[in-house]
Design a protein around this motif. Structure first.
Motif, short mmCIF file in Angstrom:
data_model
loop_
_atom_site.label_atom_id
_atom_site.label_comp_id
_atom_site.label_asym_id
_atom_site.label_seq_id
_atom_site.Cartn_x
_atom_site.Cartn_y
_atom_site.Cartn_z
N ASP A 61 124.50 42.34 13.14
CA ASP A 61 124.88 43.49 12.32
C ASP A 61 125.35 43.05 10.94
O ASP A 61 125.05 43.71 9.93
CB ASP A 61 126.02 44.28 13.00
CG ASP A 61 125.60 44.88 14.33
OD1 ASP A 61 124.41 45.23 14.47
OD2 ASP A 61 126.45 45.01 15.22
N LEU A 62 126.11 41.96 10.89
CA LEU A 62 126.67 41.50 9.61
C LEU A 62 125.72 40.64 8.80
O LEU A 62 125.97 40.39 7.62
CB LEU A 62 127.96 40.69 9.87
CG LEU A 62 129.27 41.45 10.04
CD1 LEU A 62 130.41 40.46 10.22
CD2 LEU A 62 129.56 42.36 8.86
N PHE A 63 124.63 40.19 9.42
CA PHE A 63 123.79 39.20 8.76
C PHE A 63 123.23 39.64 7.40
O PHE A 63 123.15 38.81 6.48
CB PHE A 63 122.64 38.74 9.66
CG PHE A 63 121.82 37.66 9.02
CD1 PHE A 63 122.35 36.39 8.84
CD2 PHE A 63 120.53 37.91 8.56
CE1 PHE A 63 121.61 35.39 8.23
CE2 PHE A 63 119.79 36.92 7.95
CZ PHE A 63 120.32 35.65 7.78
N PRO A 64 122.83 40.89 7.20
CA PRO A 64 122.33 41.26 5.86
C PRO A 64 123.34 40.95 4.75
O PRO A 64 122.95 40.46 3.67
CB PRO A 64 122.09 42.77 5.98
CG PRO A 64 121.77 42.97 7.44
CD PRO A 64 122.68 42.01 8.15
N GLU A 65 124.63 41.18 4.99
CA GLU A 65 125.65 40.87 3.99
C GLU A 65 125.87 39.36 3.90
O GLU A 65 126.02 38.80 2.82
CB GLU A 65 126.98 41.56 4.34
CG GLU A 65 127.06 43.02 3.96
CD GLU A 65 126.22 43.93 4.84
OE1 GLU A 65 125.94 43.54 6.01
OE2 GLU A 65 125.82 45.01 4.36
N ILE A 66 125.89 38.69 5.06
CA ILE A 66 126.08 37.23 5.07
C ILE A 66 124.93 36.56 4.33
O ILE A 66 125.14 35.60 3.56
CB ILE A 66 126.17 36.71 6.52
CG1 ILE A 66 127.50 37.16 7.16
CG2 ILE A 66 126.04 35.19 6.58
CD1 ILE A 66 127.64 36.83 8.62
N GLU A 67 123.71 37.05 4.52
CA GLU A 67 122.54 36.48 3.84
C GLU A 67 122.67 36.58 2.33
O GLU A 67 122.29 35.67 1.59
CB GLU A 67 121.27 37.16 4.32
CG GLU A 67 120.00 36.50 3.79
CD GLU A 67 118.75 37.14 4.35
OE1 GLU A 67 117.77 36.42 4.58
OE2 GLU A 67 118.74 38.38 4.56
N ARG A 68 123.21 37.69 1.84
CA ARG A 68 123.42 37.85 0.39
C ARG A 68 124.35 36.76 -0.15
O ARG A 68 124.10 36.18 -1.21
CB ARG A 68 124.01 39.22 0.09
CG ARG A 68 123.03 40.38 0.30
CD ARG A 68 123.75 41.72 0.20
NE ARG A 68 124.41 41.88 -1.08
CZ ARG A 68 125.34 42.81 -1.34
NH1 ARG A 68 125.72 43.64 -0.38
NH2 ARG A 68 125.89 42.89 -2.53
N VAL A 69 125.41 36.47 0.63
CA VAL A 69 126.36 35.43 0.20
C VAL A 69 125.69 34.05 0.27
O VAL A 69 125.88 33.21 -0.61
CB VAL A 69 127.64 35.47 1.06
CG1 VAL A 69 128.65 34.45 0.54
CG2 VAL A 69 128.25 36.86 1.07
N LEU A 70 124.89 33.83 1.31
CA LEU A 70 124.17 32.56 1.44
C LEU A 70 123.26 32.32 0.23
O LEU A 70 123.05 31.18 -0.18
CB LEU A 70 123.31 32.57 2.71
CG LEU A 70 124.00 32.17 4.02
CD1 LEU A 70 123.13 32.56 5.21
CD2 LEU A 70 124.28 30.67 4.05
N LYS A 71 122.72 33.39 -0.30
CA LYS A 71 121.81 33.27 -1.45
C LYS A 71 122.55 33.19 -2.78
O LYS A 71 121.92 33.07 -3.83
CB LYS A 71 120.84 34.44 -1.45
CG LYS A 71 119.84 34.39 -0.31
CD LYS A 71 118.90 35.58 -0.32
CE LYS A 71 117.85 35.46 0.79
NZ LYS A 71 116.95 36.64 0.85
N GLY A 72 123.90 33.26 -2.74
CA GLY A 72 124.67 33.05 -3.96
C GLY A 72 125.44 34.24 -4.47
O GLY A 72 126.23 34.11 -5.42
#
Length: 494
Positions: A61-72
């Motif tokens: 559920d949280l991964f879309p937001e986590i992915e944004r942070v992973l990308k910078g």
């Protein structure tokens, strides 16, 4: 350290006030993040409002937001700059999880937990000689993220080690360049080479990997036991898996009454618990001022779409709860995947009882990891056995055949009678789990368990084949599917 004990006593005595103050600090700090704006953190005036607005979330559920942070991107889930991620594959997931590590979570949770561990230990053992030598810690490794080269990802132990202050680094061994090596076989060899001549007074790590290292040290040095290598050793701080099945293993390799064992609950997502009493096993004080707000979902509601989460003041003794956390790294109402049980509420102490996805319930028996570990430990005591690892899965019903459970166990010391071992295992499960007992009654639904002793090194070979040696990787104790069990059986047969 004495000052910190006073602060720990404060949250022991005022748990609800401490958690409430922490909750509002988290909400206030995150109100201008993208997540905080989405859920109206600015207007939240109570925990109930927070629970009504913000959904309980899995990693997916949280991964879309986590992915944004992973990308910078920054200021997505938490306002501080996120440059580190703890990479966790859980026990068996093929896909890695990336858990954000903020400066606050590193300092006020992970490091605070490490310092509190020492404070509590020294308070319990004031005559300790712990600081006359070094702490040997087994960590993982880290590397730049595949999403963004400016972001680093790795095992949580590696993230912690890489960011240790100079004073803490000076107190530990092996050197950082060895501790963070990513080739497990090479790392073990280098760790042996660089630590055998040190004055090691304490160990910390996952029991499985720590034992592998200690055995290797004895092989290389030719010593009889670890006290001949490190005469001043006095403490093993362990976590990640229950220590009960390993206790006898460590007593044999470190045969001294001076040795103390201390459990901690330190996950990729945060540091949650520390064993604060000398005379208990696997019971930990829930740490309430680490920037983590806790909620608890009763296990009978865990599969519901909108489960009712309880706060600390609503929990009951002896019940199993799925742990839900909101943290100072931006994990909001996050279902961590662990289940816990309260053993005390004044103060709040817990035991880890299992994983929300790791159990056997193929026939309504609801066997959880804690049941399995208690039964294994009792069977070992009854038959003189010592184990290194185990896993179990269902035997599904076929035409004309009853179902059951199949166990694969790797013994360091074989039981004097495997049939007796199996009987004690089965009988203990029946004593501590009424659902299992009902299904076993007269073999109505479940036949007696099938136990196989597998060759030493089997589980390490399986983890190696899956690329999961070292770090916090661990064997799945129980599974409702036969996938892992069949893989290990195939490996043994080949």
């Amino acid at each position: 350290m004495k000052k910190r004990i006073d602060q720990i006593d404060h949250f022991r005595e005022n748990p609800h006030e401490v958690q409430e103050e922490l909750f509002f600090n988290l909400i206030e700090t995150a109100k201008n993040t993208d997540w905080g704006k989405k859920y109206g953190y600015r207007d939240i005036k109570s925990v109930r409002e927070f629970q009504e607005r913000v959904p309980v979330s899995t990693y997916e559920d949280l991964f879309p937001e986590i992915e944004r942070v992973l990308k910078g991107e920054q200021n997505v889930l938490w306002p501080s700059r996120i440059e580190w991620f703890a990479k966790s594959s859980g026990t068996t997931n093929a896909r890695s999880k990336y858990i954000p590590v903020s400066p606050e979570s590193l300092e006020d949770c992970h490091y605070k937990g490490g310092k509190d561990m020492l404070s509590i230990y020294v308070n319990n053992y004031p005559e300790t000689k712990l600081f006359t030598g070094k702490a040997l810690s087994i960590g993982g490794s880290h590397r730049p993220s595949e999403y963004n080269a400016k972001i680093s990802c790795g095992d949580v132990s590696a993230v912690i080690m890489q960011n240790l202050p100079i004073w803490a680094e000076a107190m530990r061994t092996p050197p950082l360049k060895v501790a963070l090596m990513d080739n497990w076989e090479e790392k073990i060899a280098k760790m042996v080479e660089t630590t055998v001549d040190e004055n090691v007074t304490s160990l910390s790590g996952v029991p499985t990997w720590t034992y592998v290292l200690l055995k290797r040290i004895l092989e290389v040095t030719g010593k009889k036991d670890i006290t001949e290598v490190w005469p001043s050793i006095e403490l093993f701080t362990h976590g990640a898996v229950a220590f009960g099945p390993y206790r006898q293993l460590f007593k044999e390799i470190i045969p001294t009454d001076k040795m103390n064992y201390m459990e901690v609950y330190n996950a990729s997502e945060g540091f949650f618990g520390i064993q604060d009493q000398c005379n208990t096993e696997d019971e930990m004080l829930l740490m309430l001022d680490y920037g983590v707000f806790y909620e608890f979902i009763p296990m009978d509601q865990i599969e519901e779409e909108n489960p009712k989460a309880l706060t600390l003041d609503q929990v009951e003794l002896g019940k199993n709860y799925a742990l839900i956390i909101s943290t100072n790294a931006g994990l909001w109402r996050y279902k961590i995947g662990d289940t816990i049980r309260f053993t005390s509420i004044k103060p709040y102490r817990i035991k880890i009882s299992g994983r929300t996805k790791h159990f056997i319930n193929a026939f309504g028996e609801e066997v959880i990891v804690e049941n399995a570990e208690v039964a294994i430990t009792k069977a070992c005591k009854a038959t003189g056995a010592i184990i290194t690892n185990f896993t179990a899965a269902p035997v599904y019903m076929e035409s004309g055949k009853r179902g059951g459970h199949e166990w694969l166990i790797e013994f360091e010391k074989s039981p004097d009678n495997l049939e007796r071992f199996t009987e004690v295992l089965d009988q203990t499960l029946r004593e501590i789990n009424s659902d299992y007992d009902a299904k076993r009654h007269k073999d109505i639904a479940l036949q007696a368990p099938i136990v196989h002793a597998v060759p030493q090194g089997t589980f390490l070979s399986w983890l190696s084949k899956k690329g999961k040696l070292g770090g916090q990787n661990k064997i799945p104790r129980l599974s409702n599917s036969r996938e892992y069990l069949e893989e290990i059986i195939s490996l043994v047969e080949s």
